[in-house]
Motif scaffolding. Sequence first.
Motif, PDB file in Angstrom:
ATOM      1  N   ASN A   5       0.764  -1.071  -0.142  1.00  0.00           N
ATOM      2  CA  ASN A   5      -0.027  -0.020  -0.080  1.00  0.00           C
ATOM      3  C   ASN A   5       0.723   1.194   0.008  1.00  0.00           C
ATOM      4  O   ASN A   5       0.716   1.957   0.773  1.00  0.00           O
ATOM      5  CB  ASN A   5      -1.012  -0.051   1.155  1.00  0.00           C
ATOM      6  CG  ASN A   5      -1.971  -1.144   1.156  1.00  0.00           C
ATOM      7  OD1 ASN A   5      -2.651  -1.261  -0.031  1.00  0.00           O
ATOM      8  ND2 ASN A   5      -2.242  -2.144   1.978  1.00  0.00           N
ATOM      9  N   ARG A  13      -5.099   3.749  -7.513  1.00  0.00           N
ATOM     10  CA  ARG A  13      -6.353   3.351  -7.009  1.00  0.00           C
ATOM     11  C   ARG A  13      -7.197   4.734  -6.903  1.00  0.00           C
ATOM     12  O   ARG A  13      -8.615   4.594  -7.154  1.00  0.00           O
ATOM     13  CB  ARG A  13      -6.326   2.775  -5.602  1.00  0.00           C
ATOM     14  CG  ARG A  13      -5.717   1.128  -5.758  1.00  0.00           C
ATOM     15  CD  ARG A  13      -5.725   0.588  -4.389  1.00  0.00           C
ATOM     16  NE  ARG A  13      -4.555  -0.083  -4.334  1.00  0.00           N
ATOM     17  CZ  ARG A  13      -3.823  -0.446  -2.942  1.00  0.00           C
ATOM     18  NH1 ARG A  13      -4.465  -0.201  -1.917  1.00  0.00           N
ATOM     19  NH2 ARG A  13      -2.870  -1.368  -3.107  1.00  0.00           N
ATOM     20  N   ARG A 242     -13.251  -7.869   4.503  1.00  0.00           N
ATOM     21  CA  ARG A 242     -13.842  -8.396   5.614  1.00  0.00           C
ATOM     22  C   ARG A 242     -15.283  -8.465   5.165  1.00  0.00           C
ATOM     23  O   ARG A 242     -16.061  -7.579   5.137  1.00  0.00           O
ATOM     24  CB  ARG A 242     -13.533  -7.790   6.845  1.00  0.00           C
ATOM     25  CG  ARG A 242     -11.970  -7.477   7.394  1.00  0.00           C
ATOM     26  CD  ARG A 242     -11.936  -6.635   8.493  1.00  0.00           C
ATOM     27  NE  ARG A 242     -11.861  -7.777   9.593  1.00  0.00           N
ATOM     28  CZ  ARG A 242     -11.636  -6.897  10.742  1.00  0.00           C
ATOM     29  NH1 ARG A 242     -11.613  -5.833  11.210  1.00  0.00           N
ATOM     30  NH2 ARG A 242     -11.514  -7.733  11.769  1.00  0.00           N
ATOM     31  N   ASP A 373     -20.278  -1.018   1.005  1.00  0.00           N
ATOM     32  CA  ASP A 373     -19.476  -1.304   2.191  1.00  0.00           C
ATOM     33  C   ASP A 373     -19.667  -2.727   2.344  1.00  0.00           C
ATOM     34  O   ASP A 373     -21.068  -3.179   2.451  1.00  0.00           O
ATOM     35  CB  ASP A 373     -19.638  -0.596   3.705  1.00  0.00           C
ATOM     36  CG  ASP A 373     -18.444  -1.020   4.528  1.00  0.00           C
ATOM     37  OD1 ASP A 373     -17.533  -0.291   4.467  1.00  0.00           O
ATOM     38  OD2 ASP A 373     -18.748  -2.041   5.202  1.00  0.00           O
ATOM     39  N   ASN A 465      -2.855  -6.606   2.443  1.00  0.00           N
ATOM     40  CA  ASN A 465      -1.475  -7.304   2.836  1.00  0.00           C
ATOM     41  C   ASN A 465      -1.563  -8.707   2.869  1.00  0.00           C
ATOM     42  O   ASN A 465      -2.636  -9.237   3.523  1.00  0.00           O
ATOM     43  CB  ASN A 465      -0.664  -6.579   3.627  1.00  0.00           C
ATOM     44  CG  ASN A 465      -1.069  -6.795   5.157  1.00  0.00           C
ATOM     45  OD1 ASN A 465      -1.008  -7.932   5.678  1.00  0.00           O
ATOM     46  ND2 ASN A 465      -1.485  -5.637   6.110  1.00  0.00           N
ATOM     47  N   VAL A 468      -2.978 -10.470   6.386  1.00  0.00           N
ATOM     48  CA  VAL A 468      -4.425 -10.340   6.813  1.00  0.00           C
ATOM     49  C   VAL A 468      -5.136 -10.997   5.643  1.00  0.00           C
ATOM     50  O   VAL A 468      -6.079 -11.687   6.034  1.00  0.00           O
ATOM     51  CB  VAL A 468      -4.812  -8.855   6.708  1.00  0.00           C
ATOM     52  CG1 VAL A 468      -6.159  -8.562   6.864  1.00  0.00           C
ATOM     53  CG2 VAL A 468      -4.117  -7.950   7.857  1.00  0.00           C
TER      54      VAL A 468
ATOM     55  N   SER B  11     -12.314  -0.886   9.322  1.00  0.00           N
ATOM     56  CA  SER B  11     -11.855  -1.806   8.129  1.00  0.00           C
ATOM     57  C   SER B  11     -12.870  -1.908   7.206  1.00  0.00           C
ATOM     58  O   SER B  11     -13.393  -2.868   6.523  1.00  0.00           O
ATOM     59  CB  SER B  11     -11.446  -3.104   8.646  1.00  0.00           C
ATOM     60  OG  SER B  11     -12.310  -3.528   9.750  1.00  0.00           O
ATOM     61  N   GLY B  12     -13.745  -0.773   6.876  1.00  0.00           N
ATOM     62  CA  GLY B  12     -14.682  -0.643   5.855  1.00  0.00           C
ATOM     63  C   GLY B  12     -14.169  -0.665   4.546  1.00  0.00           C
ATOM     64  O   GLY B  12     -12.903  -0.625   4.332  1.00  0.00           O
ATOM     65  N   PHE B  16     -10.260   0.087   3.226  1.00  0.00           N
ATOM     66  CA  PHE B  16      -9.332  -1.304   2.636  1.00  0.00           C
ATOM     67  C   PHE B  16      -8.669  -1.005   1.535  1.00  0.00           C
ATOM     68  O   PHE B  16      -7.789  -1.280   1.397  1.00  0.00           O
ATOM     69  CB  PHE B  16     -10.482  -2.512   2.878  1.00  0.00           C
ATOM     70  CG  PHE B  16      -9.815  -3.534   3.867  1.00  0.00           C
ATOM     71  CD1 PHE B  16      -9.797  -3.236   5.136  1.00  0.00           C
ATOM     72  CD2 PHE B  16      -9.577  -4.557   3.640  1.00  0.00           C
ATOM     73  CE1 PHE B  16      -9.473  -4.181   5.947  1.00  0.00           C
ATOM     74  CE2 PHE B  16      -9.226  -5.752   4.416  1.00  0.00           C
ATOM     75  CZ  PHE B  16      -9.138  -5.446   5.850  1.00  0.00           C
ATOM     76  N   GLY B  19      -5.876   0.926   1.817  1.00  0.00           N
ATOM     77  CA  GLY B  19      -4.623   0.247   2.641  1.00  0.00           C
ATOM     78  C   GLY B  19      -4.681  -0.002   4.008  1.00  0.00           C
ATOM     79  O   GLY B  19      -3.981  -0.245   4.730  1.00  0.00           O
ATOM     80  N   SER B  21      -5.570  -2.369   5.436  1.00  0.00           N
ATOM     81  CA  SER B  21      -5.122  -3.988   6.081  1.00  0.00           C
ATOM     82  C   SER B  21      -3.877  -3.738   6.720  1.00  0.00           C
ATOM     83  O   SER B  21      -3.828  -4.401   7.606  1.00  0.00           O
ATOM     84  CB  SER B  21      -5.101  -4.765   4.763  1.00  0.00           C
ATOM     85  OG  SER B  21      -4.354  -4.678   3.783  1.00  0.00           O
ATOM     86  N   ASP B  22      -3.060  -2.903   6.320  1.00  0.00           N
ATOM     87  CA  ASP B  22      -1.637  -2.619   7.045  1.00  0.00           C
ATOM     88  C   ASP B  22      -1.887  -2.265   8.428  1.00  0.00           C
ATOM     89  O   ASP B  22      -1.314  -2.877   9.351  1.00  0.00           O
ATOM     90  CB  ASP B  22      -0.940  -1.671   6.450  1.00  0.00           C
ATOM     91  CG  ASP B  22      -0.379  -2.083   4.908  1.00  0.00           C
ATOM     92  OD1 ASP B  22      -0.583  -3.378   4.396  1.00  0.00           O
ATOM     93  OD2 ASP B  22       0.068  -1.276   4.109  1.00  0.00           O
ATOM     94  N   LEU B  24      -4.125  -3.067  10.480  1.00  0.00           N
ATOM     95  CA  LEU B  24      -4.720  -4.141  11.153  1.00  0.00           C
ATOM     96  C   LEU B  24      -3.428  -5.250  11.746  1.00  0.00           C
ATOM     97  O   LEU B  24      -3.649  -6.015  12.719  1.00  0.00           O
ATOM     98  CB  LEU B  24      -5.646  -5.312  10.362  1.00  0.00           C
ATOM     99  CG  LEU B  24      -6.779  -4.763   9.957  1.00  0.00           C
ATOM    100  CD1 LEU B  24      -7.762  -5.691   9.174  1.00  0.00           C
ATOM    101  CD2 LEU B  24      -7.722  -4.107  11.190  1.00  0.00           C
ATOM    102  N   LEU B  25      -2.257  -4.652  11.524  1.00  0.00           N
ATOM    103  CA  LEU B  25      -1.031  -5.381  12.032  1.00  0.00           C
ATOM    104  C   LEU B  25      -0.472  -4.348  13.190  1.00  0.00           C
ATOM    105  O   LEU B  25       0.546  -4.630  13.465  1.00  0.00           O
ATOM    106  CB  LEU B  25       0.078  -5.410  10.671  1.00  0.00           C
ATOM    107  CG  LEU B  25      -0.512  -6.257   9.571  1.00  0.00           C
ATOM    108  CD1 LEU B  25       0.681  -6.407   8.389  1.00  0.00           C
ATOM    109  CD2 LEU B  25      -0.811  -7.695   9.810  1.00  0.00           C
ATOM    110  N   GLU B  28       0.986  -6.455  16.525  1.00  0.00           N
ATOM    111  CA  GLU B  28       2.429  -7.081  16.270  1.00  0.00           C
ATOM    112  C   GLU B  28       3.505  -6.001  16.048  1.00  0.00           C
ATOM    113  O   GLU B  28       4.694  -6.290  15.999  1.00  0.00           O
ATOM    114  CB  GLU B  28       2.206  -8.017  15.159  1.00  0.00           C
ATOM    115  CG  GLU B  28       1.932  -7.532  13.821  1.00  0.00           C
ATOM    116  CD  GLU B  28       1.779  -8.889  12.917  1.00  0.00           C
ATOM    117  OE1 GLU B  28       0.763  -9.439  12.870  1.00  0.00           O
ATOM    118  OE2 GLU B  28       2.794  -8.953  12.254  1.00  0.00           O
ATOM    119  N   GLY B  42     -11.010  -3.564  15.207  1.00  0.00           N
ATOM    120  CA  GLY B  42     -11.283  -3.598  14.114  1.00  0.00           C
ATOM    121  C   GLY B  42     -12.599  -3.367  13.772  1.00  0.00           C
ATOM    122  O   GLY B  42     -13.234  -4.239  14.006  1.00  0.00           O
TER     123      GLY B  42
END
Lengths: 485, 87
Positions: A5, A13, A242, A373, A465, A468, B11-12, B16, B19, B21-22, B24-25, B28, B42
């Motif tokens: 990203n 995008r 998701r 969504d 990514n 995920v 995380s709609g 997403f 970007g 999703s990054d 969500l890490l 960690e 999330g």
Amino acid sequence: MLNLNNNAALIRREILVRIARLQLEGRLEEGVRAIPREMAPKGSEPFRCCIYHDRAILETRVIARLGHSVEEYDGERELSEYARDALARERPTEPMLTVLDEACNACVKTHYMVTNACQGCVARPCAMNCPRQCIEVTSHKANIDPSKCVNCGLCMQNCPYHAIVKIPVPCEEACPVGAIAKDENGKERIDYSKCILCGACMRECPFGAMMDKGQLVDVLRRIMDGRRVVALYAPAIAAQFRADVGQLEGALAKAGFSASYEVALGADKTSELEAREFEERMERGDILMTTSCCSAYVRAVKIHVPDLIPCVSDTRSPMHYAAELAKERDPDCVTVFVGPCLAKRKEGIDDPLVDYVISAEELGALFVAREIDVSECERVPQSGEPTASGRDYARSGGVSEAVRLRVARPESLKPFVINGLDRAGMRQLAEFGKAAATKKECGSNLVEVMACAGGCIAGPSVITNQKVALALLKVYVGNGAKRGE
Amino acid sequence: MDRKVRVSICSGTACFVMGASDLLLLEESLPQALRPLVEIDGSTCLGFCRDRAKGKAPFVLIDGVVMSEATLPRLIARIREIVDAES
């Protein structure tokens, strides 16, 4: 490896979203010219020398996103004309990639450079280890003579101060088959007689200079014309958003698709036929068979490892069988494969059953433009009940496992997975090619090849990514039907 | 610090695509010392993507305050600021 990203990817995008919005409003032709200006407005911080240069590059990005090649573009035509051509186009055009000269940095040829960290030491391991004696120490600093240097990298490996660095050309570095090289002006050119369409260059270029030509305009036009447009979505796509079971179908319906099929249904047919083919081939004494679902891999074999051609399974890909299923049920429908892949765009153009191929980015952009969504969409019944193993095609190792589950004697199948066709992967392929040509046993008899390390969930046009996506894929696979074992 | 920093990662779909999703890490990626001080969830779409005044996706709520164009490094830096200010 460049992170997925990154800023260049996000710009590409955003352009997609803006184009789709304009098209949905019915004013793509008149509105498209404003995109570069709106994305690089007066007073904003430019990425390049000035906002006007940024706008010039954004303009070529828009043209590529509209589905055109931009190599010949010289600013002579208005964006609106490109939009009109895209809206009138009957079929997408080859080649699938295009290089934006304006965006290409014309990176200096790959070379090694001595930085200021050089201490001009007494030991001089750089000069001592250089096989071409091209390093001299003058004024207490090592200097590399570029006319003699052969880019072996020994000086860098031996410098105790890490003072020597490699300056690569990222796209050339990423290309596993040497298909990219500079033209006389230092700009990169793709040799399509060598290119396997893996998409590594467009993923790795820090200037975003390689782009795939969009097909979303074409698909949206068919939807807006009232055609029955059917989405065939790859398992990797289910791992991009998701959502609960059936919500992706709900989102696709809301986006205007008349029906949607999981490509995992096609994958089940591929696995079944490939298992039979494997048994027949082993029966007749072949030493190995390879999978054939990854079209970048099939291209790689055809162009670069001809010895392996007889070993590639003749079974068609999950995309093909999913399209067949859709056309059987509704012969007049327009089929759109949705995937994370560049090579599938080429496979789609060559397969009469597949009308269009759009990327995960393009589907995401369509959802955003329509303000859909996915996790708020209603649950729509799915088109069939693919097996867990069919859905697991999106992950390296999934395909060979699906075949193993279906052969009569699973213990006779010895799989080997080539996880990513980088240069090392190409060397592995060549090894198998040699084994095939000389009929030499090589310890495995089913070779699965994934051009992208990790599998399709790591494809060149994904938005999520890999970590995920893998977690999302596990849930999706877990909900798949179990095969009676 | 006797409370946790609350982080809601949107995380709609719009986030997403840009970007999220990054992000969500985050768990960690947090330095060991910060980990027990942060509560992460999330969230489904927070709705900020529909309001241009809120900026660009991806969005994160940190203790109820919106961060637009969120990235992991920016997120971690902000959490550190909050923790440093309160301890």
